[in-house]
Design a protein around this motif. Structure first.
Motif, short mmCIF file in Angstrom:
data_model
loop_
_atom_site.label_atom_id
_atom_site.label_comp_id
_atom_site.label_asym_id
_atom_site.label_seq_id
_atom_site.Cartn_x
_atom_site.Cartn_y
_atom_site.Cartn_z
N ALA A 129 22.21 37.71 42.39
CA ALA A 129 22.58 38.20 42.01
C ALA A 129 23.42 39.10 42.00
O ALA A 129 23.63 39.59 43.28
N THR A 130 24.47 40.03 41.30
CA THR A 130 25.85 40.58 41.36
C THR A 130 25.06 41.62 40.70
O THR A 130 24.74 41.92 39.54
N ILE A 131 25.19 42.47 41.14
CA ILE A 131 24.92 44.18 41.09
C ILE A 131 26.03 45.25 41.17
O ILE A 131 26.31 44.95 42.33
N LYS A 187 20.21 35.28 46.80
CA LYS A 187 21.38 36.13 47.62
C LYS A 187 21.74 37.59 46.45
O LYS A 187 21.94 37.01 45.47
N PHE A 188 21.81 38.13 47.26
CA PHE A 188 23.10 39.17 46.28
C PHE A 188 24.15 39.82 47.00
O PHE A 188 24.28 39.75 48.15
N THR A 189 24.64 40.14 45.73
CA THR A 189 26.11 40.16 46.19
C THR A 189 25.97 42.01 45.69
O THR A 189 26.09 42.12 44.27
N TRP A 190 27.23 42.82 46.44
CA TRP A 190 26.80 44.90 45.82
C TRP A 190 28.10 44.71 45.73
O TRP A 190 29.09 44.75 46.98
N ASN A 191 28.26 45.39 44.54
CA ASN A 191 29.89 46.02 44.56
C ASN A 191 28.94 47.67 44.41
O ASN A 191 28.93 47.78 43.41
N ARG A 192 29.87 48.13 44.70
CA ARG A 192 29.42 49.89 44.75
C ARG A 192 31.44 50.03 43.73
O ARG A 192 31.64 50.41 44.45
N ALA A 193 31.16 50.08 42.29
CA ALA A 193 32.13 50.30 41.60
C ALA A 193 31.60 50.82 40.18
O ALA A 193 30.48 49.93 39.77
N THR A 194 32.15 51.02 39.38
CA THR A 194 32.18 51.18 37.67
C THR A 194 32.54 49.27 37.41
O THR A 194 33.35 48.50 37.97
N ILE A 195 32.00 49.08 36.30
CA ILE A 195 32.75 47.97 35.72
C ILE A 195 34.62 48.08 35.40
O ILE A 195 34.46 46.45 35.82
N GLU A 196 34.88 49.14 35.19
CA GLU A 196 36.08 48.86 34.70
C GLU A 196 36.75 48.17 36.42
O GLU A 196 37.22 47.73 35.90
N ASP A 197 36.15 48.82 37.49
CA ASP A 197 36.71 48.40 38.75
C ASP A 197 36.43 46.85 38.29
O ASP A 197 37.16 46.70 39.63
N TYR A 198 35.62 46.47 38.84
CA TYR A 198 35.13 45.30 38.54
C TYR A 198 35.88 44.49 38.06
O TYR A 198 36.37 43.56 38.36
#
Length: 173
Positions: A75-77, A104-115
């Motif tokens: 899961a990519t969040i 298995k989690f992958t955490w991204n502190r970002a906006t979708i535009e940043d991603y």
């Protein structure tokens, strides 16, 4: 004031019920159709993408139901708020379901535009967005991107506020 509260509560309950009862069955059906003959005993990793997931209320429901049926989930969040990501992680650790422990989690502190600026090359079997379209700078660009990272027979669920949804007739089916 109570009517507004009741409307929000009813909406939340409907989305909650859909995410816990109906949507996982749809996703599983689509995922099974994407498997090659002979892969049913050793299926590929199921990939979930949550965008603007907040504290994870609905993602946790979906992932719990899927983890009860699938051996491997990634899961990519992606969520811009560090506080909301922390709340999401707490919801997982406080969950009564052991099924989430195999996700298995992958955490991204970002906006979708940043991603979107960082090429990933990953295709997702399930993409979930709830109440976030209004925060996108270019909705059409984001939706086209999401469609491009959707695996064959994958499923996108977009939950919007009443009156803000629109049909994109140019998106191929």
């Amino acid at each position: 004031m109570y009517e507004s509260y009741q409307t929000l509560t009813d909406r939340f309950e409907k989305v909650h019920m859909y995410c816990s009862e109906t949507f996982p069955d749809i996703v599983m059906g689509n995922f099974k159709r994407s498997q090659q003959p002979g892969e049913t005993e050793n299926p590929e990793v199921f990939r979930h993408f949550g965008i603007g997931s907040g504290s994870g209320d609905f993602d946790v429901l979906i992932l719990t139901k899927l983890a009860e049926r699938l051996p491997r989930i990634e899961a990519t969040i992606t969520e811009p708020s560090g506080e909301m990501l922390a709340n999401f992680k707490s919801a997982i650790s406080e969950s009564e379901s052991d099924a989430l422990q195999k996700v298995k989690f992958t955490w991204n502190r970002a906006t979708i535009e940043d991603y979107m600026k960082t090429p990933q090359g990953t295709k997702f079997h399930c993409i979930f967005l709830c109440g976030v379209l209004a925060y996108f700078k270019d909705v059409d660009q984001v939706l086209q991107y999401l469609y491009s990272i959707l695996a064959d027979n994958g499923t996108i669920l977009i939950v919007t506020e009443a009156g803000t949804s629109r049909i994109l007739s140019q998106v191929p089916r």
